[in-house]
Motif scaffolding. Structure first.
Motif, PDB file in Angstrom:
ATOM      1  N   LEU A 204       0.850  -1.194   0.000  1.00  0.00           N
ATOM      2  CA  LEU A 204       0.000   0.000   0.000  1.00  0.00           C
ATOM      3  C   LEU A 204       0.884   1.243   0.000  1.00  0.00           C
ATOM      4  O   LEU A 204       1.790   1.373   0.824  1.00  0.00           O
ATOM      5  N   ALA A 205       0.604   2.154  -0.921  1.00  0.00           N
ATOM      6  CA  ALA A 205       1.298   3.446  -0.904  1.00  0.00           C
ATOM      7  C   ALA A 205       0.726   4.272   0.245  1.00  0.00           C
ATOM      8  O   ALA A 205      -0.456   4.143   0.584  1.00  0.00           O
ATOM      9  N   PHE A 206       1.573   5.097   0.856  1.00  0.00           N
ATOM     10  CA  PHE A 206       1.086   5.880   1.990  1.00  0.00           C
ATOM     11  C   PHE A 206       1.747   7.250   2.025  1.00  0.00           C
ATOM     12  O   PHE A 206       2.776   7.487   1.409  1.00  0.00           O
ATOM     13  N   ASN A 207       1.102   8.157   2.745  1.00  0.00           N
ATOM     14  CA  ASN A 207       1.655   9.480   3.018  1.00  0.00           C
ATOM     15  C   ASN A 207       1.877   9.596   4.519  1.00  0.00           C
ATOM     16  O   ASN A 207       1.173   8.963   5.304  1.00  0.00           O
ATOM     17  N   GLU A 208       2.820  10.435   4.885  1.00  0.00           N
ATOM     18  CA  GLU A 208       3.189  10.610   6.284  1.00  0.00           C
ATOM     19  C   GLU A 208       2.989  12.082   6.628  1.00  0.00           C
ATOM     20  O   GLU A 208       3.454  12.958   5.906  1.00  0.00           O
ATOM     21  N   GLU A 209       2.260  12.362   7.710  1.00  0.00           N
ATOM     22  CA  GLU A 209       1.991  13.758   8.087  1.00  0.00           C
ATOM     23  C   GLU A 209       2.190  13.931   9.594  1.00  0.00           C
ATOM     24  O   GLU A 209       1.966  12.994  10.352  1.00  0.00           O
ATOM     25  N   PRO A 210       2.546  15.156  10.024  1.00  0.00           N
ATOM     26  CA  PRO A 210       2.579  15.402  11.465  1.00  0.00           C
ATOM     27  C   PRO A 210       1.152  15.469  12.024  1.00  0.00           C
ATOM     28  O   PRO A 210       0.189  15.655  11.266  1.00  0.00           O
ATOM     29  N   VAL A 211       1.012  15.300  13.315  1.00  0.00           N
ATOM     30  CA  VAL A 211      -0.293  15.403  13.984  1.00  0.00           C
ATOM     31  C   VAL A 211      -0.217  16.645  14.879  1.00  0.00           C
ATOM     32  O   VAL A 211       0.374  16.594  15.962  1.00  0.00           O
ATOM     33  N   PRO A 212      -0.791  17.762  14.434  1.00  0.00           N
ATOM     34  CA  PRO A 212      -0.616  19.021  15.180  1.00  0.00           C
ATOM     35  C   PRO A 212      -1.012  18.920  16.655  1.00  0.00           C
ATOM     36  O   PRO A 212      -0.374  19.527  17.513  1.00  0.00           O
ATOM     37  N   ALA A 213      -2.043  18.132  16.956  1.00  0.00           N
ATOM     38  CA  ALA A 213      -2.542  18.059  18.335  1.00  0.00           C
ATOM     39  C   ALA A 213      -1.614  17.272  19.269  1.00  0.00           C
ATOM     40  O   ALA A 213      -1.745  17.364  20.491  1.00  0.00           O
TER      41      ALA A 213
ATOM     42  N   TYR B 131      -1.737   6.142  13.504  1.00  0.00           N
ATOM     43  CA  TYR B 131      -1.073   7.192  14.278  1.00  0.00           C
ATOM     44  C   TYR B 131       0.098   6.590  15.032  1.00  0.00           C
ATOM     45  O   TYR B 131      -0.080   5.600  15.760  1.00  0.00           O
ATOM     46  N   GLN B 132       1.278   7.179  14.842  1.00  0.00           N
ATOM     47  CA  GLN B 132       2.443   6.741  15.607  1.00  0.00           C
ATOM     48  C   GLN B 132       2.553   7.658  16.815  1.00  0.00           C
ATOM     49  O   GLN B 132       3.000   8.805  16.717  1.00  0.00           O
ATOM     50  N   CYS B 133       2.081   7.166  17.963  1.00  0.00           N
ATOM     51  CA  CYS B 133       2.112   7.975  19.181  1.00  0.00           C
ATOM     52  C   CYS B 133       1.807   7.087  20.386  1.00  0.00           C
ATOM     53  O   CYS B 133       1.420   5.922  20.243  1.00  0.00           O
ATOM     54  N   ASP B 134       1.966   7.679  21.551  1.00  0.00           N
ATOM     55  CA  ASP B 134       1.545   7.043  22.795  1.00  0.00           C
ATOM     56  C   ASP B 134       0.016   6.959  22.765  1.00  0.00           C
ATOM     57  O   ASP B 134      -0.660   7.965  22.530  1.00  0.00           O
ATOM     58  N   LEU B 135      -0.522   5.788  22.982  1.00  0.00           N
ATOM     59  CA  LEU B 135      -1.981   5.586  22.914  1.00  0.00           C
ATOM     60  C   LEU B 135      -2.732   6.581  23.793  1.00  0.00           C
ATOM     61  O   LEU B 135      -3.794   7.085  23.405  1.00  0.00           O
ATOM     62  N   TYR B 136      -2.203   6.876  24.968  1.00  0.00           N
ATOM     63  CA  TYR B 136      -2.932   7.732  25.914  1.00  0.00           C
ATOM     64  C   TYR B 136      -2.914   9.207  25.524  1.00  0.00           C
ATOM     65  O   TYR B 136      -3.582  10.019  26.140  1.00  0.00           O
TER      66      TYR B 136
ATOM     67  N   PHE C  68      -3.770   9.884  22.364  1.00  0.00           N
ATOM     68  CA  PHE C  68      -4.791   9.856  21.318  1.00  0.00           C
ATOM     69  C   PHE C  68      -6.144  10.161  21.966  1.00  0.00           C
ATOM     70  O   PHE C  68      -6.349   9.883  23.140  1.00  0.00           O
ATOM     71  N   SER C  69      -7.053  10.746  21.187  1.00  0.00           N
ATOM     72  CA  SER C  69      -8.392  11.056  21.717  1.00  0.00           C
ATOM     73  C   SER C  69      -9.367  11.217  20.561  1.00  0.00           C
ATOM     74  O   SER C  69      -8.967  11.247  19.394  1.00  0.00           O
ATOM     75  N   SER C  70     -10.650  11.368  20.887  1.00  0.00           N
ATOM     76  CA  SER C  70     -11.655  11.571  19.839  1.00  0.00           C
ATOM     77  C   SER C  70     -11.442  12.927  19.161  1.00  0.00           C
ATOM     78  O   SER C  70     -11.832  13.111  18.015  1.00  0.00           O
ATOM     79  N   THR C  71     -10.801  13.866  19.852  1.00  0.00           N
ATOM     80  CA  THR C  71     -10.489  15.163  19.243  1.00  0.00           C
ATOM     81  C   THR C  71      -9.498  14.973  18.098  1.00  0.00           C
ATOM     82  O   THR C  71      -9.591  15.632  17.061  1.00  0.00           O
ATOM     83  N   VAL C  72      -8.571  14.039  18.281  1.00  0.00           N
ATOM     84  CA  VAL C  72      -7.538  13.775  17.260  1.00  0.00           C
ATOM     85  C   VAL C  72      -8.099  12.887  16.150  1.00  0.00           C
ATOM     86  O   VAL C  72      -7.917  13.169  14.962  1.00  0.00           O
TER      87      VAL C  72
END
Length: 245
Positions: free
Chosen positions: A103-112, A129-134, A136-140
Motif C-alpha cells: 500500500l502506498a502511503f503518506n506521512e503527516e505530522p499530527v498538530p494536536a 497514528y504513531q504515538c503514545d496511545l494515551y 490519542f483522543s476523539s479530538t484527534v
C-alpha cells in the motif's frame, strides 16, 4: 470454595501481575529486534467468526485498532469498504504494514500531539497514528462504530487498565460495537505480557458504560505456551456495546 477463599485467590492472581511494567521503549525494542511473536499472518479467526455482530449490517464502519502493530485484519476490513484507524508506537511496525500489504502511503505530522505522525494509505482507508496511545483522543481521531482489540487490553500495563478503558469508551459512538480478545491462564506461572484478563476484569473496567456479552471461549493452548511455563490457556472474546442513554 467459599466466597472469601475465592476473593483471596482473586487478589493473589491480580497481585502476581499488577506491578509488571513494560515501557514503550521495550515495545520499540521488540520491533527493532524482530521479537514480534504476537503478530499473526492471517486474519484473526475470532474477528472473522464474529464480524457480523460488530458490523450489524452497517456499511463503511469506522474501525479503531488500539496498539495495532501490522495487523493484517486492518487491510481485510478496508477491502470490505470500512475505514480503519490504528494507533501504534513503533514506526518500524507501521512501515512494515504498508510494505507487506503493498500500500502506498503518506506521512503527516499530527498538530494536536507534538512529535506524533500519522501514516495514511493514499486512498485514506487506513490511517495509523504513531504515538503514545494515551495521547490519542476523539479530538484527534474522531469516534468509531467498531473496535477490534486484539493484543491491546492484554498488552497494556495492568495498573493502566482503568485509564485505557476510559479512553476506549470515550472513542465509542452510540452504535459502536467493541470486540475485545482476552487470555486466561495461571498468572502465577507467567508474568506476561500478554497479561491475564478475566471476565470479572472486563466487567469491572467496562461494565459501568457498556453492556457486555461473552461470545466465544476457545482453548488456545499451543506448543509455545509450554515455554511460558503454562499448561493451559483460554482465549475469550467479548462484545461490548454502550449502554442506552
Amino acid at each position: 470454595p467459599s466466597k472469601t477463599s475465592t476473593l483471596i485467590h482473586r487478589k493473589e492472581e491480580m497481585s502476581a501481575q499488577e506491578n509488571r511494567v513494560m515501557a514503550l521503549s521495550e515495545w520499540e525494542d521488540r520491533w527493532q529486534e524482530g521479537k514480534t511473536g504476537f503478530h499473526r499472518s492471517e486474519v484473526h479467526n475470532l474477528l472473522e467468526s464474529n464480524l457480523d455482530k460488530v458490523v450489524c449490517g452497517r456499511n463503511e464502519v469506522r474501525f479503531f485498532f488500539p496498539l495495532c502493530g501490522k495487523a493484517v485484519d486492518m487491510k481485510w476490513l478496508a477491502d470490505m469498504g470500512h475505514t480503519v484507524v490504528g494507533v501504534e508506537i513503533s514506526e518500524k511496525g507501521i512501515k512494515q504494514f504498508f510494505a507487506e500489504q503493498i500500500l502506498a502511503f503518506n506521512e503527516e505530522p499530527v498538530p494536536a500531539i507534538p512529535g506524533a505522525k500519522v501514516f495514511k494509505s493514499t486512498d485514506e482507508k487506513i490511517s495509523i497514528y504513531q504515538c503514545d496511545l494515551y495521547k490519542f483522543s476523539s479530538t484527534v481521531g474522531g469516534k468509531f462504530g467498531g473496535i477490534w482489540d486484539r493484543g491491546a487490553l492484554v498488552a497494556i500495563n495492568p495498573y493502566d487498565r482503568q485509564k485505557y478503558a476510559t479512553l476506549l469508551m470515550s472513542l465509542m459512538n452510540n452504535d459502536c460495537r467493541y470486540l475485545v480478545d482476552t487470555l486466561e491462564y495461571n498468572p502465577e506461572l507467567y508474568k506476561g505480557p500478554p497479561f491475564f484478563v478475566s471476565e470479572e476484569d472486563v466487567k469491572n473496567l467496562f461494565g459501568g458504560g457498556c453492556d457486555i456479552e461473552l461470545l466465544e471461549s476457545v482453548d488456545a493452548f499451543e506448543e509455545k505456551h509450554k515455554s511460558w511455563g503454562l499448561g493451559s490457556l483460554t482465549e475469550k472474546v467479548y462484545l461490548l456495546a454502550p449502554k442506552a442513554q
